[in-house]
Design a protein around this motif. Structure first.
Motif: not given
Length: 305
Positions: A125-129, A198-205, A249-253, A260-268
């Motif tokens: 998770g740290i690596s992805e963040l 990011n989208l596939i990673g979020n779907a897995i989470k 953006v907010k942290s979610a588990f 998950g910070s939600g930052l990836g979706l803003s980048i997308c």
């Protein structure tokens, strides 16, 4: 003779009167011209003043808007860094504790083996963040640099799936690439890779054990529509409306407490829009989520690869 003299005097007197009247007329005309010029100058001055005032007001409004955007951006960054600090602190402390315990005799091999997957998940998770944070920081400093070319969406999807296969296997989630081969889009390859990861990673989470994720594509005439479909936990209407906004953006588990910070979706969102597309979401709680985004079709340009 007297009559003639009187006549001449009268004529002379009349001529003087006429000359005097002409002088008054000339003065009147001159005064009228001066007044007209003065009025024209006043009119032009007022017109210029109104134009300058309007331009000044427009610039002032722009400055006020820029100031508001800057304040909002600063608040977003402060919030974002607060979330990042929070998300980094937990996994790092956990991993540090595990390493500390492993060097002592107070932990058994069985305990170490049971704790290691959780620690590895935190490090993942740290690596992805951090990857998303670096991408986001680069876009904020340099802007998004676009290098479009003809790319095969099937191959991009395969690459993204292969990178995330290990995460999916831990939850026994199957990822199916339904994008046909030779589905060509004129887009930036690196951007598409980041978006799909990011989208596939979020779907897995947010998909439960033994769930399914499907990558699909539809031809929409003037564009290609990619879809990342999962049968996970879904989300409510409010979360959907704020999903791609950086200021929300907010942290979610995830379902296994993945960070998950939600930052990836803003980048997308930024990358999709810079490639000429749009992104949106459709979701039902406890049934699943579908993220849609569009990309340009194949280009016939000579420099396309």
């Amino acid at each position: 003779m007297r009559f003639e003299n009187q006549k001449e005097q009268l004529i002379e007197k009349q001529n003087k009167a006429i000359a005097k009247q002409k002088t008054y007329v000339y003065f009147a005309i001159a005064a009228l011209l001066i007044a007209t010029l003065f009025l024209i100058l006043i009119y032009r001055t007022n017109k210029l003043q109104k134009r300058y005032t309007k331009n000044l007001q427009a610039k002032q409004e722009i400055l006020i808007q820029k100031e508001a955007e800057l304040c909002e951006s600063n608040r977003t960054k402060d919030k974002l860094f607060s979330i990042i600090a929070h998300d980094l602190k937990g996994p790092i402390n956990s991993f540090h504790s595990l390493m500390k315990m492993s060097t002592s005799v107070s932990i058994s091999k069985e305990q170490y083996i049971s704790l290691m997957p959780k620690a590895l998940s935190g490090i993942q998770g740290i690596s992805e963040l951090l990857n998303n944070l670096l991408i986001w920081a680069k876009t904020q400093m340099d802007g998004i640099v676009l290098e479009p070319k003809n790319i095969d969406l099937h191959d991009i999807a395969e690459q993204s799936i292969s990178v995330l296969t290990t995460l999916a296997q831990k939850k026994e989630i199957s990822i199916v690439n339904e994008v046909p081969e030779n589905t060509i889009s004129y887009s930036d390859k690196n951007h598409l890779d980041v978006i799909l990861r990011n989208l596939i990673g979020n779907a897995i989470k947010f998909t439960n054990q033994k769930g399914e994720i499907h990558i699909k594509v539809e031809d929409k005439g003037d564009a290609l529509q990619l879809e990342v479909v999962d049968n996970g936990v879904g989300m409510n209407v409010e979360t959907q409306s704020n999903l791609f906004k950086t200021k929300y953006v907010k942290s979610a588990f995830g379902t296994n407490n993945e960070n998950g910070s939600g930052l990836g979706l803003s980048i997308c969102k930024e990358m999709v829009e810079n490639n000429g597309g749009k992104i949106w979401v459709s979701s039902v709680q406890k049934e699943g989520t579908t993220i849609y985004f569009t990309v340009p079709k194949e280009s016939n340009k000579i420099d396309a690869v």
